[in-house]
Design a protein around this motif. Structure first.
Motif, PDB file in Angstrom:
ATOM      1  N   GLN A 153       0.841  -1.190   0.000  1.00  0.00           N
ATOM      2  CA  GLN A 153       0.000   0.000   0.000  1.00  0.00           C
ATOM      3  C   GLN A 153       0.879   1.244   0.000  1.00  0.00           C
ATOM      4  O   GLN A 153       1.354   1.671   1.028  1.00  0.00           O
ATOM      5  CB  GLN A 153      -0.888   0.010   1.245  1.00  0.00           C
ATOM      6  CG  GLN A 153      -1.771  -1.214   1.320  1.00  0.00           C
ATOM      7  CD  GLN A 153      -2.601  -1.243   2.588  1.00  0.00           C
ATOM      8  OE1 GLN A 153      -2.384  -0.463   3.507  1.00  0.00           O
ATOM      9  NE2 GLN A 153      -3.557  -2.140   2.616  1.00  0.00           N
ATOM     10  N   HIS A 174      -6.274   2.319   4.208  1.00  0.00           N
ATOM     11  CA  HIS A 174      -7.440   1.424   4.258  1.00  0.00           C
ATOM     12  C   HIS A 174      -8.298   1.813   5.469  1.00  0.00           C
ATOM     13  O   HIS A 174      -7.891   2.651   6.285  1.00  0.00           O
ATOM     14  CB  HIS A 174      -7.015  -0.059   4.312  1.00  0.00           C
ATOM     15  CG  HIS A 174      -5.959  -0.382   5.343  1.00  0.00           C
ATOM     16  ND1 HIS A 174      -5.434  -1.629   5.484  1.00  0.00           N
ATOM     17  CD2 HIS A 174      -5.340   0.377   6.289  1.00  0.00           C
ATOM     18  CE1 HIS A 174      -4.543  -1.637   6.462  1.00  0.00           C
ATOM     19  NE2 HIS A 174      -4.461  -0.433   6.958  1.00  0.00           N
ATOM     20  N   SER A 176      -9.090  -0.275   7.766  1.00  0.00           N
ATOM     21  CA  SER A 176      -8.782  -1.200   8.871  1.00  0.00           C
ATOM     22  C   SER A 176      -8.330  -0.536  10.175  1.00  0.00           C
ATOM     23  O   SER A 176      -8.601  -1.088  11.248  1.00  0.00           O
ATOM     24  CB  SER A 176      -7.734  -2.213   8.399  1.00  0.00           C
ATOM     25  OG  SER A 176      -8.188  -2.892   7.253  1.00  0.00           O
ATOM     26  N   GLN A 179     -10.738  -0.572  12.957  1.00  0.00           N
ATOM     27  CA  GLN A 179     -10.928  -1.798  13.751  1.00  0.00           C
ATOM     28  C   GLN A 179     -10.376  -1.584  15.160  1.00  0.00           C
ATOM     29  O   GLN A 179     -11.035  -1.848  16.162  1.00  0.00           O
ATOM     30  CB  GLN A 179     -10.151  -2.971  13.130  1.00  0.00           C
ATOM     31  CG  GLN A 179     -10.730  -3.546  11.852  1.00  0.00           C
ATOM     32  CD  GLN A 179      -9.962  -4.805  11.445  1.00  0.00           C
ATOM     33  OE1 GLN A 179      -9.350  -5.485  12.268  1.00  0.00           O
ATOM     34  NE2 GLN A 179     -10.009  -5.122  10.152  1.00  0.00           N
ATOM     35  N   ARG A 200      -4.188   6.207  -1.642  1.00  0.00           N
ATOM     36  CA  ARG A 200      -2.929   5.521  -1.972  1.00  0.00           C
ATOM     37  C   ARG A 200      -2.196   6.273  -3.065  1.00  0.00           C
ATOM     38  O   ARG A 200      -2.821   6.855  -3.947  1.00  0.00           O
ATOM     39  CB  ARG A 200      -3.213   4.080  -2.412  1.00  0.00           C
ATOM     40  CG  ARG A 200      -3.698   3.242  -1.242  1.00  0.00           C
ATOM     41  CD  ARG A 200      -3.842   1.794  -1.576  1.00  0.00           C
ATOM     42  NE  ARG A 200      -4.676   1.157  -0.552  1.00  0.00           N
ATOM     43  CZ  ARG A 200      -5.089  -0.089  -0.579  1.00  0.00           C
ATOM     44  NH1 ARG A 200      -4.716  -0.869  -1.590  1.00  0.00           N
ATOM     45  NH2 ARG A 200      -5.831  -0.575   0.380  1.00  0.00           N
ATOM     46  N   GLN A 214     -13.787   2.507   0.731  1.00  0.00           N
ATOM     47  CA  GLN A 214     -13.848   1.118   1.179  1.00  0.00           C
ATOM     48  C   GLN A 214     -14.967   0.950   2.207  1.00  0.00           C
ATOM     49  O   GLN A 214     -15.443   1.920   2.788  1.00  0.00           O
ATOM     50  CB  GLN A 214     -12.549   0.728   1.899  1.00  0.00           C
ATOM     51  CG  GLN A 214     -11.365   0.492   0.993  1.00  0.00           C
ATOM     52  CD  GLN A 214     -10.189  -0.119   1.757  1.00  0.00           C
ATOM     53  OE1 GLN A 214     -10.047   0.073   2.957  1.00  0.00           O
ATOM     54  NE2 GLN A 214      -9.352  -0.855   1.046  1.00  0.00           N
ATOM     55  N   GLU A 216     -15.192  -1.469   5.584  1.00  0.00           N
ATOM     56  CA  GLU A 216     -14.602  -2.472   6.465  1.00  0.00           C
ATOM     57  C   GLU A 216     -15.743  -3.132   7.233  1.00  0.00           C
ATOM     58  O   GLU A 216     -16.745  -2.481   7.534  1.00  0.00           O
ATOM     59  CB  GLU A 216     -13.696  -1.732   7.461  1.00  0.00           C
ATOM     60  CG  GLU A 216     -12.784  -2.603   8.262  1.00  0.00           C
ATOM     61  CD  GLU A 216     -11.491  -2.877   7.492  1.00  0.00           C
ATOM     62  OE1 GLU A 216     -11.261  -2.275   6.433  1.00  0.00           O
ATOM     63  OE2 GLU A 216     -10.701  -3.720   7.974  1.00  0.00           O
ATOM     64  N   PHE A 256      -2.916  -8.681   9.027  1.00  0.00           N
ATOM     65  CA  PHE A 256      -3.796  -8.478  10.184  1.00  0.00           C
ATOM     66  C   PHE A 256      -4.862  -9.551  10.326  1.00  0.00           C
ATOM     67  O   PHE A 256      -5.756  -9.443  11.168  1.00  0.00           O
ATOM     68  CB  PHE A 256      -4.439  -7.080  10.150  1.00  0.00           C
ATOM     69  CG  PHE A 256      -4.656  -6.547   8.754  1.00  0.00           C
ATOM     70  CD1 PHE A 256      -3.624  -5.913   8.076  1.00  0.00           C
ATOM     71  CD2 PHE A 256      -5.876  -6.704   8.129  1.00  0.00           C
ATOM     72  CE1 PHE A 256      -3.811  -5.435   6.782  1.00  0.00           C
ATOM     73  CE2 PHE A 256      -6.074  -6.224   6.840  1.00  0.00           C
ATOM     74  CZ  PHE A 256      -5.026  -5.586   6.156  1.00  0.00           C
ATOM     75  N   VAL A 257      -4.792 -10.583   9.487  1.00  0.00           N
ATOM     76  CA  VAL A 257      -5.727 -11.713   9.637  1.00  0.00           C
ATOM     77  C   VAL A 257      -4.963 -13.031   9.558  1.00  0.00           C
ATOM     78  O   VAL A 257      -3.908 -13.121   8.918  1.00  0.00           O
ATOM     79  CB  VAL A 257      -6.830 -11.692   8.550  1.00  0.00           C
ATOM     80  CG1 VAL A 257      -7.894 -10.665   8.862  1.00  0.00           C
ATOM     81  CG2 VAL A 257      -6.227 -11.468   7.169  1.00  0.00           C
ATOM     82  N   GLY A 288     -10.785  -8.666   0.563  1.00  0.00           N
ATOM     83  CA  GLY A 288      -9.928  -9.387   1.482  1.00  0.00           C
ATOM     84  C   GLY A 288     -10.658  -9.578   2.799  1.00  0.00           C
ATOM     85  O   GLY A 288     -11.489  -8.765   3.181  1.00  0.00           O
ATOM     86  N   ALA A 289     -10.320 -10.680   3.483  1.00  0.00           N
ATOM     87  CA  ALA A 289     -10.988 -10.958   4.757  1.00  0.00           C
ATOM     88  C   ALA A 289     -10.161 -11.964   5.543  1.00  0.00           C
ATOM     89  O   ALA A 289      -9.090 -12.393   5.092  1.00  0.00           O
ATOM     90  CB  ALA A 289     -12.385 -11.507   4.499  1.00  0.00           C
ATOM     91  N   ALA A 311     -12.778 -10.133  10.027  1.00  0.00           N
ATOM     92  CA  ALA A 311     -12.873  -8.787   9.461  1.00  0.00           C
ATOM     93  C   ALA A 311     -12.837  -8.921   7.947  1.00  0.00           C
ATOM     94  O   ALA A 311     -12.332  -9.906   7.415  1.00  0.00           O
ATOM     95  CB  ALA A 311     -11.716  -7.918   9.933  1.00  0.00           C
ATOM     96  N   PHE A 312     -13.399  -7.934   7.302  1.00  0.00           N
ATOM     97  CA  PHE A 312     -13.281  -7.894   5.834  1.00  0.00           C
ATOM     98  C   PHE A 312     -13.142  -6.458   5.387  1.00  0.00           C
ATOM     99  O   PHE A 312     -13.428  -5.520   6.154  1.00  0.00           O
ATOM    100  CB  PHE A 312     -14.480  -8.573   5.150  1.00  0.00           C
ATOM    101  CG  PHE A 312     -15.816  -7.893   5.387  1.00  0.00           C
ATOM    102  CD1 PHE A 312     -16.159  -6.704   4.737  1.00  0.00           C
ATOM    103  CD2 PHE A 312     -16.745  -8.458   6.256  1.00  0.00           C
ATOM    104  CE1 PHE A 312     -17.388  -6.097   4.946  1.00  0.00           C
ATOM    105  CE2 PHE A 312     -17.983  -7.850   6.477  1.00  0.00           C
ATOM    106  CZ  PHE A 312     -18.307  -6.674   5.827  1.00  0.00           C
ATOM    107  N   GLY A 313     -12.667  -6.260   4.167  1.00  0.00           N
ATOM    108  CA  GLY A 313     -12.594  -4.911   3.611  1.00  0.00           C
ATOM    109  C   GLY A 313     -12.826  -4.995   2.114  1.00  0.00           C
ATOM    110  O   GLY A 313     -12.146  -5.751   1.436  1.00  0.00           O
TER     111      GLY A 313
END
Ligand code: PHE
Length: 343
Positions: A153, A174, A176, A179, A200, A214, A216, A256-257, A288-289, A311-313
């Motif tokens: 990123q 993002h 995230s 969170q 970005r 996005q 989240e 992060f996941v 992504g998740a 979590a997802f985004g």
């Protein structure tokens, strides 16, 4: 005396055919110095035992006359309107003047739909700062300083530090980071979505922009698994597109996941058969998740031994482009009325 006054007034009233005349008569009878008002005042000269009957009669008369005046007033008004409609050339078939109303931006429109669907499923809607610190954008999310994942990123840095602990300021790459902010603020359990703008350092073209949106999502509770994620997403997409949509999970990597996933959904155009839109795969890449990494739960102050979650985004911008068949991302920020007025 009263009866005579009523009779006379009603007689005159019947002859009136303009609002001005009506008002004159009203003043003459019911006004401050009007006939009936004077009569009412006369009560002071009436002997005690007759006062009551006198007052009652006078008030009854007043009520009768007031009603008669009101009635006449609405008759006259209606007549005036009717004659206006017939004398002025009033063309009912002529098209009206359309009021200029603004347009809801397609991004807002879809964002509100997404928010509604998730609210109905018990999710709260959260918000966070667009100017973030390195800590929330990276470290807190298990992306340490020299981790190569930061290259995923490309980031706009601000020439300023948040503070020693949180590092430099960045435009969040993002949603995230919210969170962690939400865990810090509310603890577990949690069921939230976070729509918002992210940034970005990209070379711009038809499918890349420096600013996009996005959404989240995060669910933390006891005994949470990826099957809850799959069920929620399938329900969400089916409600959003108002047709049966299937969801596919593939392994993917995000720091992060753990485990991390890429999520696809069945092609809206061909329903999974394979077509031009899905490049014959039957699937569209969506987001992504994954299960939230224990380091991320810890950073948010949530005990990973007690709670877990996913979590997802996803890119709201991409969803909007798919929804409306928009082929150039730059149109969304263009403020071009030729584009905007289509929605
Ligand atoms: N933040 C990731 C991105 O912007 C998406 C993501 C969110 C992935 C949550 C996993 C879990 O690419």
């Amino acid at each position: 005396m009263l009866d005579k006054l009523i009779k006379k007034t009603l007689g005159e009233l019947a002859k009136i055919n303009s609002l001005e005349e009506l008002q004159d008569l009203e003043v003459k009878i019911l006004g401050r110095k009007g006939a009936l008002t004077n009569h009412l005042r006369g009560i002071k000269d009436v002997p005690g035992e007759e006062k009551k009957a006198y007052g009652e009669n006078a008030n009854k008369a007043k009520k009768t006359l007031e009603e008669a005046f009101d009635q006449k007033k609405s008759e006259l008004k209606e007549a005036a309107l009717n004659s206006q409609l017939t004398t002025e050339n009033f063309d009912l078939s002529e098209p009206g003047i359309k009021p200029e109303i603004g347009h809801i931006h397609p991004l807002s429109k879809v964002q509100w739909e997404v928010e509604n669907i998730f609210s109905q499923m018990g999710f709260s809607i959260m918000d966070g700062p667009e100017v973030e610190s390195e800590y929330y954008n990276f470290e807190g999310l298990n992306i340490p300083k020299h981790h190569p994942a930061r290259d995923m990123q490309d980031t706009f840095f601000l020439d300023k530090e948040a503070d020693k602990k949180h590092g430099r300021l960045v435009l969040r790459t993002h949603t995230s980071p919210v969170q962690i902010r939400t865990m810090e603020k509310y603890g577990a359990p949690l069921r939230i979505i976070i729509p918002g703008r992210v940034f970005r350092y990209e070379a711009t073209d038809a499918s890349h922009d420096t600013t996009f949106d996005q959404v989240e999502g995060m669910l933390i509770d006891k005994d949470i698994s990826l099957s809850h994620l799959k069920g929620i997403l399938q329900e969400f997409l089916t409600r959003l597109f108002q047709k049966e949509v299937k969801v596919r999970l593939r392994p993917g990597y995000f720091p992060f996941v753990e485990p991390g996933l890429e999520v696809d959904f069945s092609c809206l155009l061909c329903g999974g058969e394979g077509c031009r839109v899905c490049k014959n795969t039957g699937w569209l890449e969506f987001m992504g998740a994954g299960m939230i990494h224990k380091n991320v739960l810890k950073a948010g102050g949530v005990d990973p031994k007690k709670y877990q979650g996913w979590a997802f985004g996803f890119g709201l911008t991409r969803l909007v482009m798919m929804r409306y068949g928009i082929d150039d991302i730059r149109l969304l920020k263009s403020a071009d009325p030729r584009f905007l007025t289509q929605f």
